[in-house]
Scaffold this motif. Structure first.
Motif, PDB file in Angstrom:
ATOM      1  N   UNK A  66       0.829  -1.197   0.000  1.00  0.00           N
ATOM      2  CA  UNK A  66       0.000   0.000   0.000  1.00  0.00           C
ATOM      3  C   UNK A  66       0.869   1.256   0.000  1.00  0.00           C
ATOM      4  N   UNK A  67       0.281   2.358  -0.499  1.00  0.00           N
ATOM      5  CA  UNK A  67       0.931   3.659  -0.451  1.00  0.00           C
ATOM      6  C   UNK A  67       0.108   4.550   0.468  1.00  0.00           C
ATOM      7  N   UNK A  68       0.767   5.144   1.450  1.00  0.00           N
ATOM      8  CA  UNK A  68       0.091   5.987   2.431  1.00  0.00           C
ATOM      9  C   UNK A  68       0.447   7.443   2.162  1.00  0.00           C
ATOM     10  N   UNK A  69      -0.570   8.268   1.965  1.00  0.00           N
ATOM     11  CA  UNK A  69      -0.361   9.684   1.686  1.00  0.00           C
ATOM     12  C   UNK A  69       0.293  10.370   2.884  1.00  0.00           C
ATOM     13  N   UNK A  70       1.241  11.253   2.611  1.00  0.00           N
ATOM     14  CA  UNK A  70       1.963  11.950   3.654  1.00  0.00           C
ATOM     15  C   UNK A  70       1.247  13.164   4.210  1.00  0.00           C
ATOM     16  N   UNK A  71      -0.007  13.385   3.807  1.00  0.00           N
ATOM     17  CA  UNK A  71      -0.752  14.551   4.290  1.00  0.00           C
ATOM     18  C   UNK A  71      -1.751  14.143   5.378  1.00  0.00           C
ATOM     19  N   UNK A  72      -2.759  13.348   5.011  1.00  0.00           N
ATOM     20  CA  UNK A  72      -3.768  12.916   5.987  1.00  0.00           C
ATOM     21  C   UNK A  72      -3.779  11.409   6.213  1.00  0.00           C
ATOM     22  N   UNK A  73      -2.821  10.693   5.604  1.00  0.00           N
ATOM     23  CA  UNK A  73      -2.705   9.269   5.875  1.00  0.00           C
ATOM     24  C   UNK A  73      -3.643   8.376   5.089  1.00  0.00           C
ATOM     25  N   UNK A  74      -4.286   8.881   4.041  1.00  0.00           N
ATOM     26  CA  UNK A  74      -5.129   8.025   3.206  1.00  0.00           C
ATOM     27  C   UNK A  74      -4.248   6.934   2.596  1.00  0.00           C
ATOM     28  N   UNK A  75      -4.746   5.697   2.577  1.00  0.00           N
ATOM     29  CA  UNK A  75      -3.956   4.567   2.075  1.00  0.00           C
ATOM     30  C   UNK A  75      -4.589   4.003   0.804  1.00  0.00           C
ATOM     31  N   UNK A  76      -3.756   3.706  -0.191  1.00  0.00           N
ATOM     32  CA  UNK A  76      -4.215   3.203  -1.486  1.00  0.00           C
ATOM     33  C   UNK A  76      -3.534   1.872  -1.785  1.00  0.00           C
ATOM     34  N   UNK A  77      -4.286   0.939  -2.359  1.00  0.00           N
ATOM     35  CA  UNK A  77      -3.727  -0.336  -2.772  1.00  0.00           C
ATOM     36  C   UNK A  77      -3.058  -0.213  -4.122  1.00  0.00           C
ATOM     37  N   UNK A  78      -2.334  -1.259  -4.541  1.00  0.00           N
ATOM     38  CA  UNK A  78      -1.644  -1.211  -5.835  1.00  0.00           C
ATOM     39  C   UNK A  78      -2.591  -1.134  -7.027  1.00  0.00           C
ATOM     40  N   UNK A  79      -3.882  -1.423  -6.806  1.00  0.00           N
ATOM     41  CA  UNK A  79      -4.872  -1.253  -7.872  1.00  0.00           C
ATOM     42  C   UNK A  79      -5.449   0.155  -7.885  1.00  0.00           C
ATOM     43  N   UNK A  80      -4.941   1.022  -7.019  1.00  0.00           N
ATOM     44  CA  UNK A  80      -5.392   2.405  -6.964  1.00  0.00           C
ATOM     45  C   UNK A  80      -6.557   2.654  -6.029  1.00  0.00           C
ATOM     46  N   UNK A  81      -7.189   1.598  -5.531  1.00  0.00           N
ATOM     47  CA  UNK A  81      -8.373   1.759  -4.692  1.00  0.00           C
ATOM     48  C   UNK A  81      -8.010   2.343  -3.322  1.00  0.00           C
ATOM     49  N   UNK A  82      -8.844   3.266  -2.856  1.00  0.00           N
ATOM     50  CA  UNK A  82      -8.677   3.827  -1.525  1.00  0.00           C
ATOM     51  C   UNK A  82      -9.074   2.767  -0.501  1.00  0.00           C
ATOM     52  N   UNK A  83      -8.177   2.459   0.433  1.00  0.00           N
ATOM     53  CA  UNK A  83      -8.396   1.379   1.397  1.00  0.00           C
ATOM     54  C   UNK A  83      -8.649   1.882   2.813  1.00  0.00           C
ATOM     55  N   UNK A  84      -8.167   3.072   3.115  1.00  0.00           N
ATOM     56  CA  UNK A  84      -8.280   3.522   4.509  1.00  0.00           C
ATOM     57  C   UNK A  84      -8.299   5.040   4.576  1.00  0.00           C
ATOM     58  N   UNK A  85      -9.240   5.565   5.393  1.00  0.00           N
ATOM     59  CA  UNK A  85      -9.305   6.983   5.719  1.00  0.00           C
ATOM     60  C   UNK A  85      -9.188   7.064   7.245  1.00  0.00           C
ATOM     61  N   UNK A  86      -8.047   7.441   7.788  1.00  0.00           N
ATOM     62  CA  UNK A  86      -7.831   7.378   9.231  1.00  0.00           C
ATOM     63  C   UNK A  86      -8.841   8.155  10.064  1.00  0.00           C
ATOM     64  N   UNK A  87      -9.420   9.210   9.509  1.00  0.00           N
ATOM     65  CA  UNK A  87     -10.316  10.059  10.285  1.00  0.00           C
ATOM     66  C   UNK A  87     -11.750   9.539  10.354  1.00  0.00           C
ATOM     67  N   UNK A  88     -12.044   8.430   9.659  1.00  0.00           N
ATOM     68  CA  UNK A  88     -13.392   7.873   9.697  1.00  0.00           C
ATOM     69  C   UNK A  88     -13.338   6.373   9.437  1.00  0.00           C
ATOM     70  N   UNK A  89     -14.435   5.691   9.794  1.00  0.00           N
ATOM     71  CA  UNK A  89     -14.476   4.237   9.654  1.00  0.00           C
ATOM     72  C   UNK A  89     -14.740   3.788   8.225  1.00  0.00           C
ATOM     73  N   UNK A  90     -15.641   4.455   7.567  1.00  0.00           N
ATOM     74  CA  UNK A  90     -16.001   4.018   6.219  1.00  0.00           C
ATOM     75  C   UNK A  90     -15.127   4.689   5.164  1.00  0.00           C
ATOM     76  N   UNK A  91     -14.977   3.974   4.055  1.00  0.00           N
ATOM     77  CA  UNK A  91     -14.231   4.484   2.907  1.00  0.00           C
ATOM     78  C   UNK A  91     -15.230   4.824   1.805  1.00  0.00           C
ATOM     79  N   UNK A  92     -15.164   6.014   1.214  1.00  0.00           N
ATOM     80  CA  UNK A  92     -16.092   6.361   0.131  1.00  0.00           C
ATOM     81  C   UNK A  92     -16.085   5.293  -0.949  1.00  0.00           C
ATOM     82  N   UNK A  93     -17.247   4.724  -1.280  1.00  0.00           N
ATOM     83  CA  UNK A  93     -17.290   3.634  -2.274  1.00  0.00           C
ATOM     84  C   UNK A  93     -16.796   4.081  -3.642  1.00  0.00           C
ATOM     85  N   UNK A  94     -16.001   3.206  -4.254  1.00  0.00           N
ATOM     86  CA  UNK A  94     -15.505   3.465  -5.612  1.00  0.00           C
ATOM     87  C   UNK A  94     -14.370   4.455  -5.690  1.00  0.00           C
ATOM     88  N   UNK A  95     -13.909   4.964  -4.559  1.00  0.00           N
ATOM     89  CA  UNK A  95     -12.832   5.955  -4.586  1.00  0.00           C
ATOM     90  C   UNK A  95     -11.513   5.289  -4.987  1.00  0.00           C
TER      91      UNK A  95
END
Length: 346
Positions: free
Chosen positions: A66-95
């Motif tokens: 995974x790649x973790x953004x250095x700003x707010x910590x959003x994490x993305x998988x190698x397929x580009x899909x957003x996997x984690x938003x540290x500030x909330x439990x749910x991840x926006x679908x399709x992001x």
């Protein structure tokens, strides 16, 4: 204004050695692309931009694959899909950020930045002499030239400048290059060839082959516009007595922008595969060659920018391959733009 390079084409994004466990960012076709290697060894190419606030993902960190953004910590998988938003439990679908088809054929990593549905129908180009790697050795270098990629293609499709720009490489008995033997054109490629009459070796030829300086032989020179992203030169020194020596100059030309180009240069040879002295000699010579060429091409690009008007160059016989290559590239651009032209003016 639409750039003069097609997007539906494989371009070299990096050398295999450049892509590792770290995060590599590179501007390709005016798009910022992030490259890294998964733990399995596969290369990932994705848009270098977090979905949240456009912060570059390359400024973040790896967490496994995974790649973790250095700003707010959003994490993305190698397929580009957003996997984690540290500030909330749910991840926006399709992001997801955009990912790009990748193919690795050492020493190059190829990327497709156009229509992803077309990529599987057009595999990356291969160099026929070098496809199996058998008996060949080489060195690789990455350069950047402040000139449009077509200026580079045109330059290397016409080597008649050597008498002015690189006189030290010309064999001592050759005063003018013979006319091209032939120019072959297919739907997407252009190649030319010429053979020189027998002459003594140039000092650099004697140095790399180990042959006596007074050895006589002919040379076979072939240049190929394989695609907008690849140019190959094949040079054969053929002594009147003895074994021929072959050199390949394989150049990936990848537009960084309409006025800048990444050059991925590989010098390969089918002789002295373990001789580091020969490898360093060729690396140094062709690096110097490329630097001198860059000065000229960057000067031309500056003049074209200052002039601010269409090119009005005249063409001569030696330009036949270059003119055809530019025509192919522009037809590919026009096809993508939905307008196919039957004629073209240089």
């Amino acid at each position: 204004m639409r750039p003069n390079y097609p997007y539906n084409c494989w371009y070299v994004a990096a050398t295999s050695d450049e892509v590792g466990q770290g995060l590599l960012t590179r501007r390709l076709l005016d798009k910022q692309v992030l490259l890294y290697r998964r733990r399995s060894g596969e290369v990932v190419a994705m848009e270098d931009r977090c979905l949240h606030r456009a912060y570059p993902l390359s400024a973040g960190r790896r967490d496994g694959d995974r790649v973790v953004c250095g700003y707010h910590g959003f994490a993305f998988g190698p397929d580009g899909c957003l996997l984690d938003v540290p500030s909330q439990e749910n991840v926006p679908p399709g992001a997801a950020v955009r990912t790009y088809p990748v193919a690795e054929q050492a020493p190059f990593v190829w990327v497709w930045l156009g229509d992803p549905g077309v990529a599987a129908l057009r595999p990356p180009p291969r160099v026929p002499w070098y496809a199996d790697g058998s008996g060949w050795a080489g060195t690789t270098e990455v350069l950047r030239v402040n000139a449009n990629y077509l200026l580079l293609h045109e330059h290397y499709l016409d080597l008649t400048d050597v008498f002015v720009m690189h006189p030290e490489v010309v064999p001592p008995d050759i005063e003018v290059l013979p006319q091209l033997d032939e120019v072959e054109v297919s739907e997407r490629s252009v190649s030319y060839s010429r053979t020189t009459p027998p002459s003594r070796l140039a000092p650099w030829e004697a140095e790399i082959t180990g042959l006596p300086i007074d050895t006589r032989g002919s040379r076979r020179e072939e240049g190929t516009f394989v695609s907008p992203g690849l140019h190959v030169q094949h040079y054969v020194i053929d002594p009147e007595a003895g074994t021929s020596h072959q050199l390949l100059r394989i150049q990936g030309f990848t537009p960084e922008s309409p006025e800048t180009t990444h050059v991925f240069l590989q010098m390969a040879r089918n002789f002295a595969p373990d001789d580091e002295r020969v490898a360093e000699f060729l690396r140094s010579m062709f690096h110097d060659w490329a630097m001198r060429d860059s000065v000229v091409l960057e000067t031309i690009q500056t003049r074209l920018r200052e002039r601010g008007e269409p090119r009005r160059d005249i063409n001569v016989k030696a330009d036949r391959a270059a003119v055809r290559a530019r025509r192919i590239a522009m037809e590919m651009v026009d096809e993508e733009s939905g307008r196919f032209v039957l004629s073209w003016m240089p």
